[in-house]
Design a protein around this motif. Structure first.
Motif, PDB file in Angstrom:
ATOM      1  N   ASP A 191      24.258  35.675 148.678  1.00 49.44           N
ATOM      2  CA  ASP A 191      24.532  34.917 147.618  1.00 49.44           C
ATOM      3  C   ASP A 191      26.112  34.624 148.227  1.00 49.44           C
ATOM      4  OD1 ASP A 191      22.353  35.895 146.143  1.00 49.44           O
ATOM      5  OD2 ASP A 191      23.512  38.165 145.778  1.00 49.44           O
ATOM      6  N   HIS A 192      26.754  34.783 148.968  1.00 53.43           N
ATOM      7  CA  HIS A 192      28.137  34.986 149.037  1.00 53.43           C
ATOM      8  C   HIS A 192      27.876  32.909 149.666  1.00 53.43           C
ATOM      9  CE1 HIS A 192      27.648  36.740 153.086  1.00 53.43           C
ATOM     10  NE2 HIS A 192      29.023  36.569 153.599  1.00 53.43           N
ATOM     11  N   ILE A 193      27.716  32.758 149.980  1.00 55.44           N
ATOM     12  CA  ILE A 193      28.031  31.610 150.726  1.00 55.44           C
ATOM     13  C   ILE A 193      26.496  30.542 150.901  1.00 55.44           C
ATOM     14  CG2 ILE A 193      26.269  30.698 152.814  1.00 55.44           C
ATOM     15  CD1 ILE A 193      26.679  33.019 154.802  1.00 55.44           C
ATOM     16  N   ALA A 194      26.849  29.243 150.727  1.00 53.72           N
ATOM     17  CA  ALA A 194      26.547  27.978 149.886  1.00 53.72           C
ATOM     18  C   ALA A 194      26.833  26.944 150.917  1.00 53.72           C
ATOM     19  CB  ALA A 194      27.679  27.451 148.676  1.00 53.72           C
ATOM     20  N   THR A 218      38.798  34.695 164.481  1.00 52.35           N
ATOM     21  CA  THR A 218      37.512  34.189 165.590  1.00 52.35           C
ATOM     22  C   THR A 218      36.739  35.036 165.982  1.00 52.35           C
ATOM     23  OG1 THR A 218      39.488  35.323 167.313  1.00 52.35           O
ATOM     24  CG2 THR A 218      39.701  32.968 166.873  1.00 52.35           C
ATOM     25  N   PHE A 219      35.071  34.583 166.302  1.00 54.23           N
ATOM     26  CA  PHE A 219      34.643  35.059 166.731  1.00 54.23           C
ATOM     27  C   PHE A 219      33.575  34.679 167.440  1.00 54.23           C
ATOM     28  CE2 PHE A 219      30.022  36.468 166.548  1.00 54.23           C
ATOM     29  CZ  PHE A 219      30.296  37.564 165.986  1.00 54.23           C
ATOM     30  N   PHE A 220      33.255  35.237 168.744  1.00 53.55           N
ATOM     31  CA  PHE A 220      32.421  34.956 169.578  1.00 53.55           C
ATOM     32  C   PHE A 220      31.158  35.927 170.201  1.00 53.55           C
ATOM     33  CE2 PHE A 220      36.904  33.643 170.540  1.00 53.55           C
ATOM     34  CZ  PHE A 220      36.196  32.319 171.491  1.00 53.55           C
ATOM     35  N   SER A 221      30.338  35.202 170.044  1.00 53.27           N
ATOM     36  CA  SER A 221      28.535  36.395 170.283  1.00 53.27           C
ATOM     37  C   SER A 221      28.390  37.077 171.534  1.00 53.27           C
ATOM     38  CB  SER A 221      27.407  35.703 169.897  1.00 53.27           C
ATOM     39  OG  SER A 221      27.773  34.814 170.773  1.00 53.27           O
ATOM     40  N   THR A 222      28.368  38.456 171.217  1.00 57.84           N
ATOM     41  CA  THR A 222      28.594  39.065 172.750  1.00 57.84           C
ATOM     42  C   THR A 222      28.448  38.599 173.541  1.00 57.84           C
ATOM     43  OG1 THR A 222      27.618  40.843 170.799  1.00 57.84           O
ATOM     44  CG2 THR A 222      27.913  41.698 173.742  1.00 57.84           C
ATOM     45  N   GLY A 223      27.230  37.591 174.142  1.00 60.49           N
ATOM     46  CA  GLY A 223      26.964  37.416 175.471  1.00 60.49           C
ATOM     47  C   GLY A 223      27.849  36.207 175.716  1.00 60.49           C
ATOM     48  N   ASP A 267      31.575  34.816 158.482  1.00 63.34           N
ATOM     49  CA  ASP A 267      32.673  35.862 157.517  1.00 63.34           C
ATOM     50  C   ASP A 267      34.210  35.855 157.938  1.00 63.34           C
ATOM     51  OD1 ASP A 267      30.422  36.156 156.030  1.00 63.34           O
ATOM     52  OD2 ASP A 267      29.632  38.256 156.104  1.00 63.34           O
ATOM     53  N   THR A 268      33.837  36.098 159.406  1.00 70.20           N
ATOM     54  CA  THR A 268      35.006  36.564 160.260  1.00 70.20           C
ATOM     55  C   THR A 268      35.801  35.012 160.239  1.00 70.20           C
ATOM     56  OG1 THR A 268      33.654  37.798 161.476  1.00 70.20           O
ATOM     57  CG2 THR A 268      35.813  37.172 162.490  1.00 70.20           C
ATOM     58  N   VAL A 269      35.737  34.032 160.320  1.00 70.18           N
ATOM     59  CA  VAL A 269      35.875  32.719 160.792  1.00 70.18           C
ATOM     60  C   VAL A 269      36.196  32.392 159.480  1.00 70.18           C
ATOM     61  CG1 VAL A 269      35.129  30.375 161.553  1.00 70.18           C
ATOM     62  CG2 VAL A 269      34.531  32.126 162.844  1.00 70.18           C
ATOM     63  N   ALA A 270      35.910  32.297 158.703  1.00 71.16           N
ATOM     64  CA  ALA A 270      36.256  32.277 157.074  1.00 71.16           C
ATOM     65  C   ALA A 270      36.826  32.709 156.235  1.00 71.16           C
ATOM     66  CB  ALA A 270      35.476  32.183 155.938  1.00 71.16           C
ATOM     67  N   MET A 297      34.279  36.177 146.998  1.00 69.98           N
ATOM     68  CA  MET A 297      34.310  34.981 147.779  1.00 69.98           C
ATOM     69  C   MET A 297      33.152  33.698 147.815  1.00 69.98           C
ATOM     70  SD  MET A 297      38.201  32.509 148.437  1.00 69.98           S
ATOM     71  CE  MET A 297      37.684  32.494 149.911  1.00 69.98           C
ATOM     72  N   THR A 298      32.877  32.703 147.274  1.00 72.20           N
ATOM     73  CA  THR A 298      31.941  32.034 147.787  1.00 72.20           C
ATOM     74  C   THR A 298      31.679  31.255 149.261  1.00 72.20           C
ATOM     75  OG1 THR A 298      30.578  31.319 146.294  1.00 72.20           O
ATOM     76  CG2 THR A 298      29.890  30.045 147.692  1.00 72.20           C
ATOM     77  N   ILE A 299      31.850  31.321 150.545  1.00 75.11           N
ATOM     78  CA  ILE A 299      32.005  30.186 151.300  1.00 75.11           C
ATOM     79  C   ILE A 299      30.670  29.032 151.637  1.00 75.11           C
ATOM     80  CG2 ILE A 299      31.956  29.956 153.993  1.00 75.11           C
ATOM     81  CD1 ILE A 299      31.964  32.831 153.710  1.00 75.11           C
ATOM     82  N   LYS A 300      31.712  28.408 151.771  1.00 73.94           N
ATOM     83  CA  LYS A 300      31.601  26.957 151.693  1.00 73.94           C
ATOM     84  C   LYS A 300      31.173  26.696 152.784  1.00 73.94           C
ATOM     85  CE  LYS A 300      34.272  24.275 149.173  1.00 73.94           C
ATOM     86  NZ  LYS A 300      34.646  23.249 148.666  1.00 73.94           N
TER      87      LYS A 300
END
Length: 209
Positions: free
Chosen positions: A26-29, A124-129, A117-120, A1-4
């Motif tokens: 390919d999966h991101i527009a 929820t996503f928080f980078s390591t720092g 990808d996670t948020v779509a 599925m494409t993520i806009k």
């Protein structure tokens, strides 16, 4: 599925760089790239992006204030904040205003894609720092570290005065799921009341008092 994805940053080089990178997947527009939050809102109304990747520090309207406008005008769009600042205040405020994630500008391309990808997908996503900053205090709390990323986000929202219904709307999950998470958080932290959770969040530096 494409993520806009809609990109928002007032630095042309950053916008161009992000656009060039994301378009190789390919999966991101990339449905738009805007130099300001207000311009991004105009684009979002016609393109209905799944994810808005937005810088915090921008002229006219900063990213934090823009989160609330996006939540009002484009409720199905997920907000992923991008910043060079690992400030606890910025991170906590982003979550309380309704952002689904916060990543630093120096993370790898792979981590940016993983965040999108996670948020779509509703996570929820928080980078390591960022996670380190959220959990850091004088004597890092082992209890807080035991919470999942989702539980940390819910704790911040609850401590910010949000009801189960508000939290559910912000994170796009059911109120019943929020209540389950709330019970798990109380159990893990050994805190029986909502007021206690708020006090805990303040004492551990997760939100300002």
């Amino acid at each position: 599925m494409t993520i806009k994805v809609l990109l928002v940053d007032n630095h042309p080089l950053v916008l161009d760089g992000l656009k060039a990178i994301l378009e190789t997947y390919d999966h991101i527009a990339v449905v738009g790239a805007a130099p300001s939050a207000l311009a991004a809102l105009e684009i979002a109304r016609t393109t209905a992006p799944d994810v808005v990747l937005m810088d915090i520090n921008m002229p006219e309207l900063n990213g934090l204030d823009a989160i609330e406008l996006f939540k009002e005008q484009c409720p199905s769009t997920k907000l992923l904040m991008l910043s060079m600042h690992d400030s606890r205040e910025y991170i906590s405020t982003s979550v309380m205003y309704g952002a689904s994630g916060y990543i630093l500008k120096d993370v790898s391309t792979e981590e940016i894609i993983r965040a999108i990808d996670t948020v779509a997908a509703g996570g929820t996503f928080f980078s390591t720092g960022v996670s380190d900053v959220l959990l850091e205090r004088g004597d890092k709390s082992a209890k807080t570290k035991a919470l999942t990323t989702r539980e940390q986000a819910i704790l911040l929202l609850i401590a910010g005065g949000k009801s189960n219904k508000d939290v559910a709307a912000t994170l796009d999950i059911s109120a019943r799921t929020v209540e389950t998470h709330r019970k798990n958080i109380k159990k893990k932290l050994g805190i029986p009341t909502t007021a206690g959770l708020t006090r805990y969040a303040i004492e551990n530096g997760l939100i300002g008092n």
